[in-house]
Design a protein around this motif. Structure first.
Motif, PDB file in Angstrom:
ATOM      1  N   ASP A 298      59.204  37.681  10.556  1.00  0.00           N
ATOM      2  CA  ASP A 298      58.505  37.995   9.248  1.00  0.00           C
ATOM      3  C   ASP A 298      57.533  36.859   8.865  1.00  0.00           C
ATOM      4  O   ASP A 298      56.673  37.212   8.229  1.00  0.00           O
TER       5      ASP A 298
ATOM      6  N   THR B 210      60.741  39.533   1.477  1.00  0.00           N
ATOM      7  CA  THR B 210      61.549  39.696   2.662  1.00  0.00           C
ATOM      8  C   THR B 210      61.956  38.522   3.301  1.00  0.00           C
ATOM      9  O   THR B 210      63.151  38.638   3.903  1.00  0.00           O
TER      10      THR B 210
ATOM     11  N   GLU C 196      54.446  38.154  10.627  1.00  0.00           N
ATOM     12  CA  GLU C 196      53.904  39.171  10.039  1.00  0.00           C
ATOM     13  C   GLU C 196      53.298  38.912   8.977  1.00  0.00           C
ATOM     14  O   GLU C 196      52.182  39.473   8.389  1.00  0.00           O
TER      15      GLU C 196
ATOM     16  N   ASN D 174      55.902  41.559  -0.957  1.00  0.00           N
ATOM     17  CA  ASN D 174      56.988  42.337  -0.411  1.00  0.00           C
ATOM     18  C   ASN D 174      57.346  41.529   0.785  1.00  0.00           C
ATOM     19  O   ASN D 174      58.599  41.163   1.175  1.00  0.00           O
ATOM     20  N   GLN D 175      56.350  40.896   1.676  1.00  0.00           N
ATOM     21  CA  GLN D 175      56.758  40.323   2.811  1.00  0.00           C
ATOM     22  C   GLN D 175      57.291  38.997   2.665  1.00  0.00           C
ATOM     23  O   GLN D 175      58.170  38.478   3.054  1.00  0.00           O
TER      24      GLN D 175
ATOM     25  N   GLU E 234      49.196  35.403  -4.812  1.00  0.00           N
ATOM     26  CA  GLU E 234      49.173  36.867  -4.693  1.00  0.00           C
ATOM     27  C   GLU E 234      49.322  37.389  -6.312  1.00  0.00           C
ATOM     28  O   GLU E 234      48.351  38.406  -6.555  1.00  0.00           O
TER      29      GLU E 234
ATOM     30  N   VAL F  64      47.063  47.104  -2.872  1.00  0.00           N
ATOM     31  CA  VAL F  64      48.157  47.596  -1.804  1.00  0.00           C
ATOM     32  C   VAL F  64      48.451  46.520  -1.068  1.00  0.00           C
ATOM     33  O   VAL F  64      49.650  46.008  -0.696  1.00  0.00           O
ATOM     34  N   HIS F  65      47.345  45.882  -0.504  1.00  0.00           N
ATOM     35  CA  HIS F  65      47.486  44.822   0.493  1.00  0.00           C
ATOM     36  C   HIS F  65      48.282  43.549  -0.333  1.00  0.00           C
ATOM     37  O   HIS F  65      49.308  42.905   0.474  1.00  0.00           O
ATOM     38  N   THR F  66      47.810  43.214  -1.402  1.00  0.00           N
ATOM     39  CA  THR F  66      48.510  42.117  -2.343  1.00  0.00           C
ATOM     40  C   THR F  66      49.844  42.488  -2.451  1.00  0.00           C
ATOM     41  O   THR F  66      50.775  41.593  -2.283  1.00  0.00           O
ATOM     42  N   ILE F  67      50.442  43.753  -2.694  1.00  0.00           N
ATOM     43  CA  ILE F  67      51.894  44.283  -2.846  1.00  0.00           C
ATOM     44  C   ILE F  67      52.580  43.776  -1.536  1.00  0.00           C
ATOM     45  O   ILE F  67      53.791  43.510  -1.595  1.00  0.00           O
ATOM     46  N   GLU F  68      51.880  44.256  -0.427  1.00  0.00           N
ATOM     47  CA  GLU F  68      52.616  44.037   0.791  1.00  0.00           C
ATOM     48  C   GLU F  68      52.598  42.647   1.096  1.00  0.00           C
ATOM     49  O   GLU F  68      53.889  42.504   1.759  1.00  0.00           O
TER      50      GLU F  68
ATOM     51  N   LEU G 167      49.206  39.281   7.745  1.00  0.00           N
ATOM     52  CA  LEU G 167      48.696  40.023   6.456  1.00  0.00           C
ATOM     53  C   LEU G 167      47.741  38.961   5.670  1.00  0.00           C
ATOM     54  O   LEU G 167      46.935  39.255   4.873  1.00  0.00           O
TER      55      LEU G 167
END
Length: 508
Positions: free
Chosen positions: A94, A57, A97, A53-54, A168, A46-50, A101
């Protein structure tokens, strides 16, 4: 069944139960470990997906800022400028953030460090193009922005973003494989454990059925022995009667067989104490005789002239006698407390109407001198009247008020209050003080028999609170304490408003 066969069967059943328990423990432990591991692996996925996504973004906000800047250059409408400023304001946030991550990945941190410079350069290009519009040089702004679109900053942003996505993707593949492997191991452990449990269950069923057959055989044998039942019952009754007599002899054993040796020991200790002067007088005389010199002075001065080693021996002798006497006194107090506790446990309670305030005022009057010495003030608030055993209530409140006075903080004026209220047919009494308090970890310990908490600088055998709680329970109530160290204590007692004799009033 022979005794050896019965013993082997019992051992086999115990081993089976132990094996089943160990299997369950092992399965549970492995399941917990694997579940936690799977949770961690899934969290990494899930962290990799986040992170991905970041990254998306961030790129989306850069494109949004660029699109808004172009729209402003073409139309000069303020809404495009506002949209551009909103997108620009989130870009650096961003990036921060994204740095948070990927903080555990040195490769991504290096990529992000390289990404920050072209992003800032791109933002400056947008700012210069907007400045052209503000100077009414729209053509120049469009030309500048068109040239900037083919600049190195755009290419660098895309290349670095692609590199970060590739990293990632690699992590996603690795972490997904690890998570799948962990889940497979968890499934394997579950299946294997279930198989073992089923096997053990089958063995248990077999043993239970065999035991049932043995029980049936025993029942047949029991029916055959019914003719001897009366004799067996008489024998068991005699055993029970003997056991009851042993319990009744307990008080005699405590009061006589234990106290008599204590009295003898105390008597001989006193004789040894009286003989001390003669013993060490003789030691001094023998010491001087060996030194071939006369002892100056009278007989009363001989002990003062002992050698250093003999003086130390005399001190050790006196100290040992003191230890023996204090231990005997403590044992005697414990025996007396046990006897009192036993007698109280046999007493039948008699419910009577009690004016609780009058009862408490009587107790306070008996400790008035002790309260004056401690500079303590005892405040009695309105209390509900109840139907209960008067002597038991006197013992309960006397003990709690006495403890409140005993354990006040030195040098601090004591403040003790007794208050009460009613709720749902129960009277709730609270005895509060501002004393030294009780550590929360000792809240249960203080109610155990012969156990005390905190600094042991006050006399006592650790029986009072245990006895109080036993009395409260026999009266159909409950007792609890709320306290912190150095912050005082509050003992709460809940009793029925109208108590009647029940099974709590019997020795069981």
């Amino acid at each position: 069944m022979t005794p050896d066969a019965a013993r082997r069967r019992a051992i086999g059943q115990v081993l089976l139960l132990a094996a089943g328990f160990l299997v369950l423990v092992a399965i549970s432990a492995m399941s917990v470990i694997l579940v936690n591991r799977a949770r961690q692996d899934n969290a990494l996925v899930v962290h990799t997906i986040e992170v991905e996504n970041q990254i998306s973004t961030l790129l989306l906000q850069i494109r949004r800022a660029e699109s808004a800047a172009r729209g402003y250059l073409i139309t000069s409408e303020p809404r495009f400028l506002a949209e551009h400023e909103a997108a620009t304001a989130t870009i650096l946030t961003d990036i921060d953030e994204l740095a948070t991550l990927v903080g555990d990945n040195p490769v991504q941190l290096d990529n992000l460090k390289r990404l920050r410079l072209p992003v800032e350069a791109r933002l400056k290009e947008f700012s210069r193009a907007i400045d052209f519009v503000k100077r009414n040089d729209i053509a120049g702004g469009i030309a500048m922005l068109r040239e900037a679109g083919a600049s190195d900053s755009v290419l660098l942003i895309n290349d670095i973003a692609n590199a970060m996505r590739a990293e990632e993707d690699r992590l996603f593949a690795s972490r997904t494989a690890t998570a799948d492997r962990t889940q497979w191991l968890a499934s394997l452990v579950t299946v294997a454990g279930s198989g073992l449990v089923i096997a053990l269950a089958g063995i248990s069923i077999f043993l239970v059925r065999r035991s049932a057959r043995a029980r049936d055989s025993a029942e047949v044998l029991l029916r055959d022995n019914n003719l001897n039942l009366e004799a067996t019952v008489d024998e068991r009754t005699a055993d029970l009667r003997e056991a009851n007599n042993e319990i009744q002899r307990f008080a005699y054993i405590v009061s006589h067989d234990l106290r008599s040796p204590l009295v003898n020991i105390m008597g001989f200790t006193s004789e040894l104490e009286e003989l001390r002067a003669d013993i060490f007088k003789r030691i001094a005389v023998l010491g001087r005789a060996g030194a071939a010199s006369p002892a100056p002075g009278g007989a009363g001065e001989i002990e003062l002239e002992l050698d250093a080693e003999d003086k130390q021996l005399s001190q050790d002798y006196s100290e040992a006698l003191g230890f023996i006497k204090s231990s005997i006194a403590k044992m005697d107090r414990l025996i007396t407390a046990i006897l009192n506790l036993t007698r109280e446990g046999r007493r039948e309670f008699e419910p009577v109407r009690i004016d609780t305030r009058d009862l408490i005022e009587g107790i306070v009057a008996t400790v008035a001198h002790q309260a004056a010495e401690a500079e303590a003030r005892i405040h009695i608030e309105p209390l509900p009247n109840i139907v209960s055993d008067r002597l038991a209530l006197e013992q309960v409140f006397s003990n709690l008020i006495d403890n409140a006075l005993k354990y006040l903080k030195p040098g601090v004026p004591g403040a003790i209050s007794v208050r009460g209220r009613t709720k749902l047919g129960f009277a709730i009494f609270e005895i509060t003080d501002n004393g030294r308090g009780i550590d929360p970890k000792d809240h249960q310990r203080i109610f155990d028999l012969f156990r005390r908490a905190g600094t042991q600088d006050k006399p006592g055998q650790g029986i009072g609170l245990a006895h109080v709680r036993a009395l409260v329970r026999r009266l159909g109530g409950t007792m609890s304490v709320s306290s912190e160290l150095h912050s005082g204590s509050t003992f709460t007692i809940t009793l029925p408003i109208s108590w009647t004799v029940s099974n709590r009033n019997r020795d069981t």
